[in-house]
Each structure stands twice: as C-alpha cells, then as structure tokens.
Design a protein around this motif. Structure first.
Motif, PDB file in Angstrom:
ATOM      1  N   GLU A  43      -1.795  11.290  -6.698  1.00 19.30           N
ATOM      2  CA  GLU A  43      -2.781  12.315  -7.018  1.00 19.30           C
ATOM      3  C   GLU A  43      -3.001  13.250  -5.831  1.00 19.30           C
ATOM      4  OE1 GLU A  43      -7.530  12.583  -8.045  1.00 19.30           O
ATOM      5  OE2 GLU A  43      -6.413  10.849  -8.762  1.00 19.30           O
ATOM      6  N   VAL A  44      -3.133  12.687  -4.636  1.00 18.04           N
ATOM      7  CA  VAL A  44      -3.352  13.498  -3.437  1.00 18.04           C
ATOM      8  C   VAL A  44      -2.148  14.390  -3.154  1.00 18.04           C
ATOM      9  CG1 VAL A  44      -3.576  13.378  -0.909  1.00 18.04           C
ATOM     10  CG2 VAL A  44      -5.033  11.976  -2.362  1.00 18.04           C
ATOM     11  N   THR A  47      -1.297   5.369  -7.742  1.00 13.47           N
ATOM     12  CA  THR A  47      -1.853   6.516  -8.478  1.00 13.47           C
ATOM     13  C   THR A  47      -2.703   7.399  -7.569  1.00 13.47           C
ATOM     14  OG1 THR A  47      -3.643   5.081  -9.264  1.00 13.47           O
ATOM     15  CG2 THR A  47      -1.789   5.450 -10.772  1.00 13.47           C
ATOM     16  N   ASP A  48      -3.441   6.797  -6.642  1.00 14.94           N
ATOM     17  CA  ASP A  48      -4.267   7.588  -5.716  1.00 14.94           C
ATOM     18  C   ASP A  48      -3.393   8.411  -4.769  1.00 14.94           C
ATOM     19  OD1 ASP A  48      -6.552   6.501  -6.852  1.00 14.94           O
ATOM     20  OD2 ASP A  48      -6.747   4.940  -5.320  1.00 14.94           O
ATOM     21  N   SER A  84       0.876  -1.158   0.000  1.00 17.09           N
ATOM     22  CA  SER A  84       0.000   0.000   0.000  1.00 17.09           C
ATOM     23  C   SER A  84       0.918   1.213   0.000  1.00 17.09           C
ATOM     24  CB  SER A  84      -0.944  -0.007   1.207  1.00 17.09           C
ATOM     25  OG  SER A  84      -0.221  -0.036   2.413  1.00 17.09           O
ATOM     26  N   PHE A 102      -3.605   2.081  -3.916  1.00 17.90           N
ATOM     27  CA  PHE A 102      -3.032   2.267  -5.248  1.00 17.90           C
ATOM     28  C   PHE A 102      -2.085   3.457  -5.276  1.00 17.90           C
ATOM     29  CE2 PHE A 102      -7.211   0.309  -5.816  1.00 17.90           C
ATOM     30  CZ  PHE A 102      -6.847  -0.855  -6.460  1.00 17.90           C
ATOM     31  N   TYR A 137      -3.126   4.532   0.981  1.00 15.66           N
ATOM     32  CA  TYR A 137      -3.899   4.191  -0.216  1.00 15.66           C
ATOM     33  C   TYR A 137      -3.497   2.820  -0.734  1.00 15.66           C
ATOM     34  CZ  TYR A 137      -5.155   9.090  -0.205  1.00 15.66           C
ATOM     35  OH  TYR A 137      -5.632  10.319   0.165  1.00 15.66           O
TER      36      TYR A 137
END
Length: 88
Positions: free
Chosen positions: A62-63, A58-59, A35, A56, A54
């Motif tokens: 992004e944050v 990518t998540d 994670s 993923f 997260y």
C-alpha cells in the motif's frame, strides 16, 4: 496504472529514471516470521532514499503503490538484475 501486488512484488519493481521502488522480504530465524521492507533507492549511486519495515505485506504494498504508483512497472524476468551489487 500498474501496481505491485501480492503476486508480483517478488519479481517486479517500480522504476522512474535511475530510481527503483519495491518490497523485499526480511526473515527472522528466531521467530520464524517474515516482515516486509518497502524501499526506494537510487540505482546508480546504490543509495537508499526511503525504507520502512512492515509486519504485513499488504501494508508495505500500500505504501509503495501510494508513493510510487505512477512509476513504470518492470519485471526482473524480462530485465534481469544486471546492476545488482551481489552479482559483481
């Protein structure tokens, strides 16, 4: 504007004054999965200001890029980890 990406997140961080934001990996040996921890910390005080886990990458990216994307991108390769507590 420079951002953390899937290719540089493990060797770079976003920095503003004494604050650092980035993404680190967390491995769960029971499930054999990773994670990703999106974080921001105060470097001098070694105090965590923001953290969220997260499933993923990518998540998490992004944050971090959304919240701290205006900060300077710095590479560990150039700067090193001289303030790292683990080295002391």
């Amino acid at each position: 504007m420079q951002k953390l990406t899937e290719t540089n997140y493990d060797s770079s961080v976003l920095v503003f004054r004494d604050r650092q934001a980035g993404v680190s990996e967390i491995y769960d040996p029971e499930s054999g999965t990773f994670s990703y921890n999106a974080y921001c910390l105060e470097k001098k005080l070694m105090k965590e200001l923001f953290t969220c886990e997260y499933d993923f990458l990518t998540d998490a990216l992004e944050v971090i890029n959304e919240e701290f994307g205006s900060w300077d991108l710095e590479s560990f390769d150039k700067k090193g980890c001289g303030s790292c507590v683990a080295k002391k």
